[in-house]
Design a protein around this motif. Sequence first.
Motif, PDB file in Angstrom:
ATOM      1  N   ASP A  51       0.857  -1.179   0.000  1.00 21.16           N
ATOM      2  CA  ASP A  51       0.000   0.000   0.000  1.00 21.16           C
ATOM      3  C   ASP A  51       0.897   1.235   0.000  1.00 21.16           C
ATOM      4  O   ASP A  51       2.023   1.194   0.481  1.00 21.16           O
ATOM      5  N   ALA A  52       0.396   2.325  -0.543  1.00 16.12           N
ATOM      6  CA  ALA A  52       1.187   3.554  -0.603  1.00 16.12           C
ATOM      7  C   ALA A  52       0.256   4.751  -0.673  1.00 16.12           C
ATOM      8  O   ALA A  52      -0.873   4.658  -1.154  1.00 16.12           O
ATOM      9  N   ARG A  53       0.769   5.884  -0.189  1.00 17.28           N
ATOM     10  CA  ARG A  53       0.039   7.149  -0.256  1.00 17.28           C
ATOM     11  C   ARG A  53       1.039   8.288  -0.056  1.00 17.28           C
ATOM     12  O   ARG A  53       2.186   8.059   0.366  1.00 17.28           O
ATOM     13  N   THR A  54       0.601   9.511  -0.330  1.00 13.37           N
ATOM     14  CA  THR A  54       1.462  10.675  -0.171  1.00 13.37           C
ATOM     15  C   THR A  54       1.176  11.343   1.168  1.00 13.37           C
ATOM     16  O   THR A  54       0.017  11.571   1.528  1.00 13.37           O
ATOM     17  N   VAL A  55       2.239  11.645   1.907  1.00  9.36           N
ATOM     18  CA  VAL A  55       2.120  12.366   3.171  1.00  9.36           C
ATOM     19  C   VAL A  55       3.164  13.478   3.178  1.00  9.36           C
ATOM     20  O   VAL A  55       4.025  13.542   2.301  1.00  9.36           O
ATOM     21  N   LEU A  56       3.075  14.356   4.174  1.00 14.46           N
ATOM     22  CA  LEU A  56       4.079  15.398   4.336  1.00 14.46           C
ATOM     23  C   LEU A  56       5.173  14.903   5.279  1.00 14.46           C
ATOM     24  O   LEU A  56       4.887  14.288   6.310  1.00 14.46           O
ATOM     25  N   LEU A  57       6.412  15.175   4.918  1.00 14.45           N
ATOM     26  CA  LEU A  57       7.523  14.923   5.826  1.00 14.45           C
ATOM     27  C   LEU A  57       7.599  16.113   6.775  1.00 14.45           C
ATOM     28  O   LEU A  57       7.995  17.210   6.384  1.00 14.45           O
ATOM     29  N   THR A  58       7.199  15.899   8.014  1.00 16.88           N
ATOM     30  CA  THR A  58       7.107  17.004   8.964  1.00 16.88           C
ATOM     31  C   THR A  58       8.473  17.478   9.429  1.00 16.88           C
ATOM     32  O   THR A  58       8.737  18.676   9.527  1.00 16.88           O
ATOM     33  N   ALA A  59       9.345  16.521   9.751  1.00 17.56           N
ATOM     34  CA  ALA A  59      10.652  16.851  10.306  1.00 17.56           C
ATOM     35  C   ALA A  59      11.514  15.599  10.276  1.00 17.56           C
ATOM     36  O   ALA A  59      11.015  14.500  10.051  1.00 17.56           O
ATOM     37  N   PHE A  60      12.820  15.776  10.517  1.00 19.08           N
ATOM     38  CA  PHE A  60      13.671  14.608  10.690  1.00 19.08           C
ATOM     39  C   PHE A  60      14.908  14.983  11.491  1.00 19.08           C
ATOM     40  O   PHE A  60      15.379  16.124  11.471  1.00 19.08           O
ATOM     41  N   ASP A  61      15.403  14.000  12.212  1.00 22.73           N
ATOM     42  CA  ASP A  61      16.650  14.119  12.955  1.00 22.73           C
ATOM     43  C   ASP A  61      17.141  12.713  13.252  1.00 22.73           C
ATOM     44  O   ASP A  61      16.706  11.751  12.609  1.00 22.73           O
ATOM     45  N   GLU A  62      18.023  12.579  14.234  1.00 21.51           N
ATOM     46  CA  GLU A  62      18.596  11.270  14.547  1.00 21.51           C
ATOM     47  C   GLU A  62      17.553  10.274  15.027  1.00 21.51           C
ATOM     48  O   GLU A  62      17.788   9.062  14.996  1.00 21.51           O
ATOM     49  N   THR A  63      16.387  10.765  15.482  1.00 27.23           N
ATOM     50  CA  THR A  63      15.338   9.861  15.971  1.00 27.23           C
ATOM     51  C   THR A  63      14.442   9.350  14.854  1.00 27.23           C
ATOM     52  O   THR A  63      13.594   8.497  15.095  1.00 27.23           O
ATOM     53  N   GLY A  64      14.573   9.879  13.633  1.00 25.87           N
ATOM     54  CA  GLY A  64      13.783   9.379  12.521  1.00 25.87           C
ATOM     55  C   GLY A  64      13.139  10.478  11.695  1.00 25.87           C
ATOM     56  O   GLY A  64      13.313  11.669  11.962  1.00 25.87           O
ATOM     57  N   PHE A  65      12.393  10.045  10.704  1.00 24.03           N
ATOM     58  CA  PHE A  65      11.713  10.921   9.753  1.00 24.03           C
ATOM     59  C   PHE A  65      10.226  10.932  10.111  1.00 24.03           C
ATOM     60  O   PHE A  65       9.556   9.899  10.043  1.00 24.03           O
ATOM     61  N   ALA A  66       9.715  12.100  10.487  1.00 23.38           N
ATOM     62  CA  ALA A  66       8.379  12.206  11.071  1.00 23.38           C
ATOM     63  C   ALA A  66       7.297  12.503  10.042  1.00 23.38           C
ATOM     64  O   ALA A  66       7.502  13.280   9.111  1.00 23.38           O
ATOM     65  N   PHE A  67       6.143  11.860  10.245  1.00 22.57           N
ATOM     66  CA  PHE A  67       4.940  12.183   9.481  1.00 22.57           C
ATOM     67  C   PHE A  67       3.755  12.060  10.426  1.00 22.57           C
ATOM     68  O   PHE A  67       3.821  11.365  11.441  1.00 22.57           O
ATOM     69  N   HIS A  68       2.659  12.747  10.092  1.00 18.41           N
ATOM     70  CA  HIS A  68       1.497  12.802  10.970  1.00 18.41           C
ATOM     71  C   HIS A  68       0.232  12.546  10.174  1.00 18.41           C
ATOM     72  O   HIS A  68       0.156  12.863   8.981  1.00 18.41           O
ATOM     73  N   THR A  69      -0.772  11.995  10.843  1.00 17.83           N
ATOM     74  CA  THR A  69      -1.951  11.539  10.131  1.00 17.83           C
ATOM     75  C   THR A  69      -3.105  11.342  11.099  1.00 17.83           C
ATOM     76  O   THR A  69      -2.988  11.614  12.297  1.00 17.83           O
ATOM     77  N   SER A  70      -4.223  10.838  10.577  1.00 16.69           N
ATOM     78  CA  SER A  70      -5.389  10.534  11.408  1.00 16.69           C
ATOM     79  C   SER A  70      -5.264   9.128  11.985  1.00 16.69           C
ATOM     80  O   SER A  70      -4.876   8.186  11.289  1.00 16.69           O
ATOM     81  N   ALA A  71      -5.625   8.998  13.260  1.00 20.49           N
ATOM     82  CA  ALA A  71      -5.580   7.688  13.905  1.00 20.49           C
ATOM     83  C   ALA A  71      -6.542   6.706  13.249  1.00 20.49           C
ATOM     84  O   ALA A  71      -6.378   5.489  13.383  1.00 20.49           O
ATOM     85  N   ALA A  72      -7.544   7.223  12.527  1.00 20.84           N
ATOM     86  CA  ALA A  72      -8.523   6.353  11.873  1.00 20.84           C
ATOM     87  C   ALA A  72      -8.095   5.917  10.481  1.00 20.84           C
ATOM     88  O   ALA A  72      -8.809   5.173   9.813  1.00 20.84           O
ATOM     89  N   SER A  73      -6.925   6.362  10.029  1.00 20.09           N
ATOM     90  CA  SER A  73      -6.501   6.057   8.661  1.00 20.09           C
ATOM     91  C   SER A  73      -6.066   4.602   8.515  1.00 20.09           C
ATOM     92  O   SER A  73      -5.686   3.935   9.478  1.00 20.09           O
ATOM     93  N   ARG A  74      -6.097   4.137   7.270  1.00 18.93           N
ATOM     94  CA  ARG A  74      -5.705   2.761   6.987  1.00 18.93           C
ATOM     95  C   ARG A  74      -4.230   2.526   7.284  1.00 18.93           C
ATOM     96  O   ARG A  74      -3.841   1.457   7.750  1.00 18.93           O
ATOM     97  N   LYS A  75      -3.408   3.535   7.024  1.00 25.43           N
ATOM     98  CA  LYS A  75      -1.973   3.359   7.274  1.00 25.43           C
ATOM     99  C   LYS A  75      -1.675   3.124   8.744  1.00 25.43           C
ATOM    100  O   LYS A  75      -0.733   2.400   9.082  1.00 25.43           O
ATOM    101  N   VAL A  76      -2.463   3.723   9.648  1.00 28.02           N
ATOM    102  CA  VAL A  76      -2.253   3.501  11.075  1.00 28.02           C
ATOM    103  C   VAL A  76      -2.561   2.048  11.436  1.00 28.02           C
ATOM    104  O   VAL A  76      -1.810   1.419  12.202  1.00 28.02           O
TER     105      VAL A  76
END
Length: 201
Positions: A51-76
Amino acid sequence: MSAAVELFDLHADGTPPADPLTLAREWLPADDEPDRPQVTLGTLGTDGCPDARTVLLTAFDETGFAFHTSAASRKVAELAALPRASMVVLWPGFTRQLVLRGEVVPDAAESVAAAWAARSDHLRRLAWCNTDELAALNRDERLRRWAAAPVGPLRTQAPSWVGYRLQPVELTFWAGGVDSASRRLQYPRTADGWRWRHLAG
């Protein structure tokens, strides 16, 4: 995506940075830049199909590459079943791309709050209002409900707003070629840290 100063050219001779995040910082915009990169997030569906979809890359650092979404989404749901994902950042004109593969963990609460604060009112409205129930309504009713959503409460983080960080086990930088073949620089993570190798593009 704003242009970044490249300190290392994938087509040039020389030794690449030992840490792939050094190169990622050259390619990607700083976290405080409002124009966030659109990335393709790949997961494994609960039915076993990719499965795939487009999201925004919110931020990144040594802890990882962050993205945010709805808890009800299929990706979650997919990440709950298998917390691994891939991420592809593609630059305009297909001049370069960055491919990430790794484990996915929940983002820290303060990072989630910061991402919400940086979102536009339009994206906040989406988090509050864009539900399956709304999508099932006719156009006039959808427009009415969208317009009726109060702007003030949008400042409050939506209960459905969740964040994750992809912690890469592999980063692959790809650069197109004008006067030569395209070329990849791949960084797999090992028990001893990162190693790198050049691959055909």
